[in-house]
Design an enzyme around this catalytic site. Structure first.
Site, PDB file in Angstrom:
ATOM      1  N   LYS A 112       0.819  -1.218   0.000  1.00  0.00           N
ATOM      2  CA  LYS A 112       0.000   0.000   0.000  1.00  0.00           C
ATOM      3  C   LYS A 112       0.847   1.261   0.000  1.00  0.00           C
ATOM      4  O   LYS A 112       0.489   2.243  -0.641  1.00  0.00           O
ATOM      5  CB  LYS A 112      -0.968   0.013   1.186  1.00  0.00           C
ATOM      6  N   LYS A 195      -9.815 -11.785  -8.211  1.00  0.00           N
ATOM      7  CA  LYS A 195     -10.941 -11.978  -7.295  1.00  0.00           C
ATOM      8  C   LYS A 195     -11.930 -10.818  -7.369  1.00  0.00           C
ATOM      9  O   LYS A 195     -11.555  -9.687  -7.660  1.00  0.00           O
ATOM     10  CB  LYS A 195     -10.441 -12.201  -5.878  1.00  0.00           C
ATOM     11  N   LYS A 198     -14.181  -5.085  -3.787  1.00  0.00           N
ATOM     12  CA  LYS A 198     -14.829  -3.781  -3.689  1.00  0.00           C
ATOM     13  C   LYS A 198     -14.053  -2.719  -4.435  1.00  0.00           C
ATOM     14  O   LYS A 198     -14.607  -1.748  -4.929  1.00  0.00           O
ATOM     15  CB  LYS A 198     -14.944  -3.367  -2.212  1.00  0.00           C
TER      16      LYS A 198
END
Ligand code: ATP
Ligand code: MG
Length: 332
Positions: A112, A195, A198
């Site tokens: 991240k 996958k 969101k």
């Protein structure tokens, strides 16, 4: 009664079918067997730049979908992380016994912070795992159901628990990661090799609980399929059809084998039409109930406040013990 704890970030506008199958359905089962604690980690939601109004509405949305999907507040404890200040209080103490190297080795931090640029990434990304360790250790759960991506964080929580116990005396139960009986992994409808998530770029790739029936059907109709015409399960050569079969199996309760049998000699289109019906039948009532709950935010907030109270009844005495052991002067 064994205690379990699990959380799901309020990171999207709606839960999707992967969240439903991979998490929420398991939670509903778990609450039958365990003293279950479910929480919405909104404090974790601000480790990356965010919109305040969006965070607020997503937190409520998430809670409403949990309740509509079957979380029963009489059986389990459902709360919002920021309502229980002990999470942050304990995380500070854990941060102080975490090594700099240990923290920066966390792979999620590396991923991240690389994405945001190492210098501009917030320090919260680095200390996030200590907050997560606090989330876990406050409730002394017997098990923490986690997916692969969180195993490293639970490992850190174990290390910190042992370290604290060693330095300050027996305090924390060392948590066991427990691999839940996983529901199937669900893949993106537009790119069935990644996958369903969101944060995936294409909203057409995910089936949301809050989608209208029409939208759900449309997304399934335009799902990517594979070369050939045969309906069988083969992740390698038929990722698209295999994903549709997994989804169908998850929402219908039929096994993949049964479905393959049932669709022998039929076309992809048949499968899609029936699958759309099955998904709508499963999600429709949950969506409607969630929207109903969202019409009365005060009532929803009151439910969450009660959950926070139940959570604090466990977290607060533990934190008092920790404060005393660390050497803080009692405040009363
Ligand atoms: P983000 O893209 O923000 O990471 P996400 O869609 O991956 O969001 P998470 O909040 O990371 O969702 O995960 C919530 C829960 O849903 C976790 O238990 C995770 O294992 C499960 N989950 C997420 N995506 C899937 C999926 N595609 N298939 C099965 N389970 C999933
Ligand atoms: Mg994720």
């Amino acid at each position: 009664e064994h205690r379990v704890l699990s959380g799901m970030q309020p990171s999207g506008d709606s839960l999707h079918l992967g969240n439903y199958v991979g998490a929420l359905l398991n939670w509903v089962t778990m609450q039958e067997k365990y003293d279950a604690f479910f929480f919405i980690p909104d404090l974790h939601g601000i480790t990356v730049p965010h919109e305040p109004a969006e965070l607020r509405s997503r937190t409520r949305n998430t809670a409403a979908q949990f309740l509509a999907g079957g979380i029963d507040v009489e059986r389990s404890t459902l709360f919002v992380q920021s309502h229980v200040p002990e999470h942050v209080q304990l995380s500070w103490i854990l941060t102080c016994i975490t090594g700099m190297g240990e923290a920066s080795r966390m792979t999620q931090f590396k991923d991240k912070s690389a994405k945001q640029g190492a210098d501009s990434a917030g320090v919260g990304l680095l200390t996030y795992p200590m907050l997560m360790a606090a989330d876990i250790l406050l409730y002394q759960p017997d098990g923490v159901p986690v997916g692969d991506d969180q195993k490293q964080h639970v490992e850190l929580a174990r290390n910190l628990a042992q370290r604290f116990n060693h330095r300050f005396g027996e305090t924390f139960r060392v948590p066991e990661p427990f691999i839940p009986e996983v529901g199937a992994r669900i893949y993106d409808l537009q790119d069935p090799t990644t996958k369903m998530s969101k944060s995936a770029s294409s909203p057409n790739g995910r089936l949301n609980i809050l989608d209208t029936d029409k939208k759900l059907a449309k997304k399934i109709k335009s799902a990517v399929t594979d070369a050939g015409t045969e309906i069988r399960f083969d992740r390698e050569t038929k990722p698209g059809i295999s994903n549709l079969l997994s989804i169908y199996s998850a929402v219908s309760g039929k096994s993949i084998d049964e479905l393959v049998e049932e669709y022998q000699g039929k076309m992809y289109g048949h499968l899609k039409v029936d699958l759309a019906d099955a998904v709508v039948a499963r999600f429709g009532p949950i969506r409607d109930r969630a929207l109903e709950l969202l019409e009365d935010p005060a009532e929803l907030d009151a439910l969450l406040a009660r959950g926070a109270e139940k959570a604090r009844a466990i977290a607060s005495p533990l934190l008092d013990d920790v404060y005393a052991k660390v050497g803080f002067l009692p405040s009363t």
